[in-house]
Structure formats: structure tokens, C-alpha cells
Design a protein around this motif. Sequence first.
Motif, PDB file in Angstrom:
ATOM      1  N   PHE A  81       0.875  -1.053   0.073  1.00 49.06           N
ATOM      2  CA  PHE A  81      -0.107  -0.079   0.010  1.00 49.06           C
ATOM      3  C   PHE A  81       0.978   1.284  -0.119  1.00 49.06           C
ATOM      4  O   PHE A  81       1.688   1.406   0.620  1.00 49.06           O
ATOM      5  N   ALA A  82       0.650   2.274  -0.928  1.00 51.41           N
ATOM      6  CA  ALA A  82       1.389   3.345  -0.885  1.00 51.41           C
ATOM      7  C   ALA A  82       0.640   4.702  -1.191  1.00 51.41           C
ATOM      8  O   ALA A  82      -0.632   4.557  -1.229  1.00 51.41           O
ATOM      9  N   PRO A  83       0.878   5.788  -0.821  1.00 46.76           N
ATOM     10  CA  PRO A  83       2.368   6.151  -0.470  1.00 46.76           C
ATOM     11  C   PRO A  83       2.741   5.863   0.928  1.00 46.76           C
ATOM     12  O   PRO A  83       1.835   5.462   1.814  1.00 46.76           O
ATOM     13  N   ARG A  84       3.914   5.968   1.366  1.00 46.33           N
ATOM     14  CA  ARG A  84       4.406   5.692   2.621  1.00 46.33           C
ATOM     15  C   ARG A  84       3.762   6.813   3.624  1.00 46.33           C
ATOM     16  O   ARG A  84       3.437   6.349   4.980  1.00 46.33           O
ATOM     17  N   SER A  85       3.681   7.742   3.021  1.00 46.03           N
ATOM     18  CA  SER A  85       2.827   9.015   4.202  1.00 46.03           C
ATOM     19  C   SER A  85       1.522   8.494   4.507  1.00 46.03           C
ATOM     20  O   SER A  85       1.314   8.569   5.759  1.00 46.03           O
ATOM     21  N   ALA A  86       0.545   7.577   3.469  1.00 45.15           N
ATOM     22  CA  ALA A  86      -0.558   7.278   3.983  1.00 45.15           C
ATOM     23  C   ALA A  86      -0.343   6.050   5.002  1.00 45.15           C
ATOM     24  O   ALA A  86      -1.201   5.698   6.064  1.00 45.15           O
ATOM     25  N   GLN A  87       0.777   5.128   4.762  1.00 50.18           N
ATOM     26  CA  GLN A  87       1.119   4.176   5.733  1.00 50.18           C
ATOM     27  C   GLN A  87       1.299   4.689   7.081  1.00 50.18           C
ATOM     28  O   GLN A  87       0.796   4.087   8.120  1.00 50.18           O
ATOM     29  N   VAL A  88       2.206   5.536   7.087  1.00 46.15           N
ATOM     30  CA  VAL A  88       2.536   6.215   8.616  1.00 46.15           C
ATOM     31  C   VAL A  88       1.228   6.834   9.293  1.00 46.15           C
ATOM     32  O   VAL A  88       1.287   6.742  10.380  1.00 46.15           O
ATOM     33  N   GLU A  89       0.380   7.642   8.372  1.00 43.71           N
ATOM     34  CA  GLU A  89      -0.509   8.142   9.321  1.00 43.71           C
ATOM     35  C   GLU A  89      -1.860   7.282   9.558  1.00 43.71           C
ATOM     36  O   GLU A  89      -2.362   7.248  10.643  1.00 43.71           O
ATOM     37  N   ILE A  90      -2.039   6.077   8.833  1.00 40.05           N
ATOM     38  CA  ILE A  90      -2.823   4.973   9.023  1.00 40.05           C
ATOM     39  C   ILE A  90      -2.265   4.358  10.440  1.00 40.05           C
ATOM     40  O   ILE A  90      -3.071   4.201  11.390  1.00 40.05           O
ATOM     41  N   GLY A  91      -1.043   4.010  10.482  1.00 44.66           N
ATOM     42  CA  GLY A  91      -0.393   3.468  11.396  1.00 44.66           C
ATOM     43  C   GLY A  91      -0.649   4.305  12.759  1.00 44.66           C
ATOM     44  O   GLY A  91      -0.773   3.765  13.910  1.00 44.66           O
ATOM     45  N   ARG A  92      -0.203   5.494  12.948  1.00 49.89           N
ATOM     46  CA  ARG A  92      -0.390   6.345  13.896  1.00 49.89           C
ATOM     47  C   ARG A  92      -1.962   6.647  14.415  1.00 49.89           C
ATOM     48  O   ARG A  92      -1.905   6.525  15.645  1.00 49.89           O
ATOM     49  N   ALA A  93      -2.943   6.786  13.777  1.00 54.46           N
ATOM     50  CA  ALA A  93      -4.096   6.894  13.997  1.00 54.46           C
ATOM     51  C   ALA A  93      -4.604   5.624  14.438  1.00 54.46           C
ATOM     52  O   ALA A  93      -5.354   5.670  15.470  1.00 54.46           O
ATOM     53  N   ALA A  94      -4.240   4.607  13.982  1.00 54.55           N
ATOM     54  CA  ALA A  94      -4.705   3.457  14.443  1.00 54.55           C
ATOM     55  C   ALA A  94      -4.294   3.017  15.903  1.00 54.55           C
ATOM     56  O   ALA A  94      -4.841   2.790  16.611  1.00 54.55           O
ATOM     57  N   ARG A  95      -3.103   3.431  16.012  1.00 59.10           N
ATOM     58  CA  ARG A  95      -2.356   3.048  17.336  1.00 59.10           C
ATOM     59  C   ARG A  95      -3.110   3.958  18.283  1.00 59.10           C
ATOM     60  O   ARG A  95      -3.446   3.727  19.647  1.00 59.10           O
ATOM     61  N   VAL A  96      -3.680   5.188  18.186  1.00 64.04           N
ATOM     62  CA  VAL A  96      -3.932   6.247  18.986  1.00 64.04           C
ATOM     63  C   VAL A  96      -5.302   5.862  19.449  1.00 64.04           C
ATOM     64  O   VAL A  96      -5.776   5.668  20.628  1.00 64.04           O
ATOM     65  N   LEU A  97      -5.999   5.394  18.424  1.00 64.77           N
ATOM     66  CA  LEU A  97      -7.422   4.799  18.652  1.00 64.77           C
ATOM     67  C   LEU A  97      -7.508   3.409  19.404  1.00 64.77           C
ATOM     68  O   LEU A  97      -8.422   3.673  20.360  1.00 64.77           O
ATOM     69  N   LEU A  98      -6.890   2.722  18.975  1.00 61.80           N
ATOM     70  CA  LEU A  98      -6.757   1.216  19.801  1.00 61.80           C
ATOM     71  C   LEU A  98      -6.138   1.436  21.328  1.00 61.80           C
ATOM     72  O   LEU A  98      -6.717   0.878  22.217  1.00 61.80           O
ATOM     73  N   ARG A  99      -5.302   2.230  21.252  1.00 62.84           N
ATOM     74  CA  ARG A  99      -4.645   2.427  22.761  1.00 62.84           C
ATOM     75  C   ARG A  99      -5.765   2.932  23.720  1.00 62.84           C
ATOM     76  O   ARG A  99      -5.981   2.744  24.777  1.00 62.84           O
ATOM     77  N   ARG A 100      -6.537   4.292  23.001  1.00 64.14           N
ATOM     78  CA  ARG A 100      -7.199   4.781  23.765  1.00 64.14           C
ATOM     79  C   ARG A 100      -8.464   4.106  24.166  1.00 64.14           C
ATOM     80  O   ARG A 100      -9.041   3.899  25.118  1.00 64.14           O
ATOM     81  N   TYR A 101      -9.037   3.030  23.231  1.00 61.70           N
ATOM     82  CA  TYR A 101     -10.060   2.423  23.354  1.00 61.70           C
ATOM     83  C   TYR A 101      -9.834   1.165  24.345  1.00 61.70           C
ATOM     84  O   TYR A 101     -10.694   0.798  25.384  1.00 61.70           O
ATOM     85  N   ALA A 102      -8.614   0.478  24.387  1.00 62.79           N
ATOM     86  CA  ALA A 102      -8.075  -0.284  25.274  1.00 62.79           C
ATOM     87  C   ALA A 102      -8.114   0.105  26.748  1.00 62.79           C
ATOM     88  O   ALA A 102      -8.702  -0.429  27.675  1.00 62.79           O
ATOM     89  N   VAL A 103      -7.632   1.458  26.955  1.00 64.04           N
ATOM     90  CA  VAL A 103      -7.889   2.058  28.518  1.00 64.04           C
ATOM     91  C   VAL A 103      -9.188   2.209  28.721  1.00 64.04           C
ATOM     92  O   VAL A 103      -9.592   2.000  29.678  1.00 64.04           O
ATOM     93  N   ASP A 104      -9.928   2.848  27.852  1.00 64.17           N
ATOM     94  CA  ASP A 104     -11.417   3.412  28.315  1.00 64.17           C
ATOM     95  C   ASP A 104     -12.226   2.257  28.382  1.00 64.17           C
ATOM     96  O   ASP A 104     -13.268   2.258  29.271  1.00 64.17           O
ATOM     97  N   HIS A 105     -11.892   0.879  28.126  1.00 63.30           N
ATOM     98  CA  HIS A 105     -12.818  -0.269  28.271  1.00 63.30           C
ATOM     99  C   HIS A 105     -12.085  -1.255  29.069  1.00 63.30           C
ATOM    100  O   HIS A 105     -12.529  -2.316  29.250  1.00 63.30           O
ATOM    101  N   GLU A 106     -10.996  -0.939  29.600  1.00 61.76           N
ATOM    102  CA  GLU A 106     -10.402  -2.110  30.605  1.00 61.76           C
ATOM    103  C   GLU A 106     -11.334  -2.460  31.596  1.00 61.76           C
ATOM    104  O   GLU A 106     -10.926  -4.045  31.908  1.00 61.76           O
ATOM    105  N   ASP A 107     -12.241  -1.862  32.105  1.00 64.21           N
ATOM    106  CA  ASP A 107     -13.237  -2.418  32.996  1.00 64.21           C
ATOM    107  C   ASP A 107     -14.057  -3.542  32.599  1.00 64.21           C
ATOM    108  O   ASP A 107     -14.691  -4.118  33.492  1.00 64.21           O
ATOM    109  N   GLU A 108     -14.139  -3.715  30.963  1.00 58.88           N
ATOM    110  CA  GLU A 108     -14.740  -4.718  30.665  1.00 58.88           C
ATOM    111  C   GLU A 108     -14.345  -6.025  30.596  1.00 58.88           C
ATOM    112  O   GLU A 108     -15.062  -7.288  30.291  1.00 58.88           O
ATOM    113  N   LEU A 109     -12.909  -6.139  31.028  1.00 57.40           N
ATOM    114  CA  LEU A 109     -12.108  -7.291  30.787  1.00 57.40           C
ATOM    115  C   LEU A 109     -12.320  -8.507  31.775  1.00 57.40           C
ATOM    116  O   LEU A 109     -12.308  -9.468  31.378  1.00 57.40           O
ATOM    117  N   PRO A 110     -12.730  -8.074  33.075  1.00 53.80           N
ATOM    118  CA  PRO A 110     -13.044  -9.286  33.969  1.00 53.80           C
ATOM    119  C   PRO A 110     -14.006  -9.953  33.425  1.00 53.80           C
ATOM    120  O   PRO A 110     -14.251 -11.067  33.407  1.00 53.80           O
TER     121      PRO A 110
END
Length: 307
Positions: free
Chosen positions: A2-31
Motif C-alpha cells: 500500500f502506498a504512499p508511505r505517508s499514508a502508511q504512516v498516518e494510518i499506523g499512527r491514527a490506528a495506534r492512538v485509537l486502539l490504545r485509547r479504546y483499550a484504556v477506556d474499556h479495561e473495566d470490561e475485561l473481567p
Amino acid sequence: MFAPRSAQVEIGRAARVLLRRYAVDHEDELPALVAELAPRSEWPDAGNRLVYELFRPALIGDAPSAALRETVDQVVERAVLAGARDRWSWLARHRFRARVTRVLCAELAARRARPAAEPADLLDVVAHAAAEGTPEADLAEVFLSCLFAVAGSIGFLLGWSIYLVGTTEPAHPSWVVREALRLWPVAWQFGRTPSREHRLAAVTAKPTDEVVVCSYLVHRDPAHWSEPDEFRPGRWATGAGQEAFIPFGWGPHACTGAGVATQVAETLVGLITSAYRLGVTAPTSRPQVSAALAPPRFHLLLEPVSA
């Protein structure tokens, strides 16, 4: 590719931020999700399904259409779980892939038609980070890669961690997860195409070649690891040997979700080992080898520590 490289970087950055935030916000659902594993569950499928259940809203939204929900659920069952693809004929897989592509392309086209805003899920990330004119089919492949990374890779990492700690003694969750990654890296080899000709030791690597690095072998190199074939989570108390530790790749192309993956796995291992006594039985100790290195099939028995 998948190109260009700038799009790869942006998708990776935005995905990381979204998933990390979601994991923290929903940690109470894990038990509650962990409790569904008791008293008996079949692995590694149980780990994949648990991780997918946790992250589904972050992947496709809180209220997906019935077609989108059913399609992505089926991708997990038919393509992400270890050995799932082998249970279907080539023709069935071909027809299913066409249906998946059709549903995802329609969803991505609808997302791209909306004004860009803060992404609510991973489909939003992929839809709005790519350059205008990028075919929806290419974006669908990017989304599927992310789905496999979340439900597949994190699920397999959790499976290896539970399998290993269930056959030995409990240890610090972060040590367990890192030692599982060392012994059985889910991404067990990486292929790269050189951008120019250069020498690797005594070998010339050309742009027409593919250079493959096997993390499985790197992680068991006795020059860097004592008792390299043994599960020794305590070795991570000192961090020795980490210069030969590449479970997520290395450098600018390393997995962007490495931190989220280890964080989620460590949290789940901590919850399971603190609340339950584990019993693991497996007909074989051989891993399931494909593009990913999945744990052997095993049964997990959970007995509450208060019982």
C-alpha cells in the motif's frame, strides 16, 4: 504494498492512538470477558475471539450494519482463527473473499463520502487517511490486515502466554508475555525487498531479491540468550538479550501496534492468573505454523482462587 508511505504512516499512527485509547477506556470490561472462559475453554480460538469481542466496536463501530457485522465476524471465524482457512475449499474461499471485498468497499465508500472528523473506529481511520483516488479495494485490504493484527496476532500472543504459564508457574505478566514473544514470536519471519544492492555478511542482496529475517531463530540464538529453548520469564527482570528481540520487526517499518498488543496481553494474563488457577492440557506441543505462529490446540481449565 500500500502506498504512499505517508499514508502508511498516518494510518499506523491514527490506528495506534485509537486502539490504545479504546483499550484504556474499556479495561473495566475485561473481567467479564475473562469470566466467560471459565470453567473450560478451547484455545487458541478462545483467545482470538476474546480479543475480537473486546475490540469489535473499535474496528467497525458501536452500531455497524447487519451486513458489516456479519461479514467481519465471519472473517474472524473463517480466516483469522488458526487453521480456519484449511476447512474451506479454494472455491468457497474465493467466493467469500469476493463478498467480503464487496461489503467492505461499500462501507468504505460511504465513510469517504462523509466529512472527515475524529475517527470513531478503524474503518474511519483507513477511509480518511488514504490519498484521494485510492481504490476502496486497496483500503479493504489495509483494514483486513489491521483486523488480522488485532484479532489474530494479539489473540495468538495471549494464547501462547496462557499456554506457557499454564504449564509452568505464574510469573509477572509482563515477563510472561515477553518470554512468550521470545520463544514463539507470532510474526516468525519478516520479508523485505532491498531498495538498493548491498552486502549482508558474504551475500549480495539485490533489489530483485527478498531478504527474510527469521525472528524465531534470532530469539533462540545462544550467543544472546542463556537456555534459549527454555521458558524462563524471570530473564526479563534484567532485560538481558533485548538487542536480539524483534517480535514486531525493527526500525521505521516495525509494527505500529506493538505497544497496544503487549499492553492488552499483559493485562489479560494478569487478570487470568490472579483470579484463577490454570490447568492446561494439550494433545501435542507442536505449534500451528502458517504466516503466523499459533499455539497448539489446548484446553484451559480455570478454577477461581477463592474456591
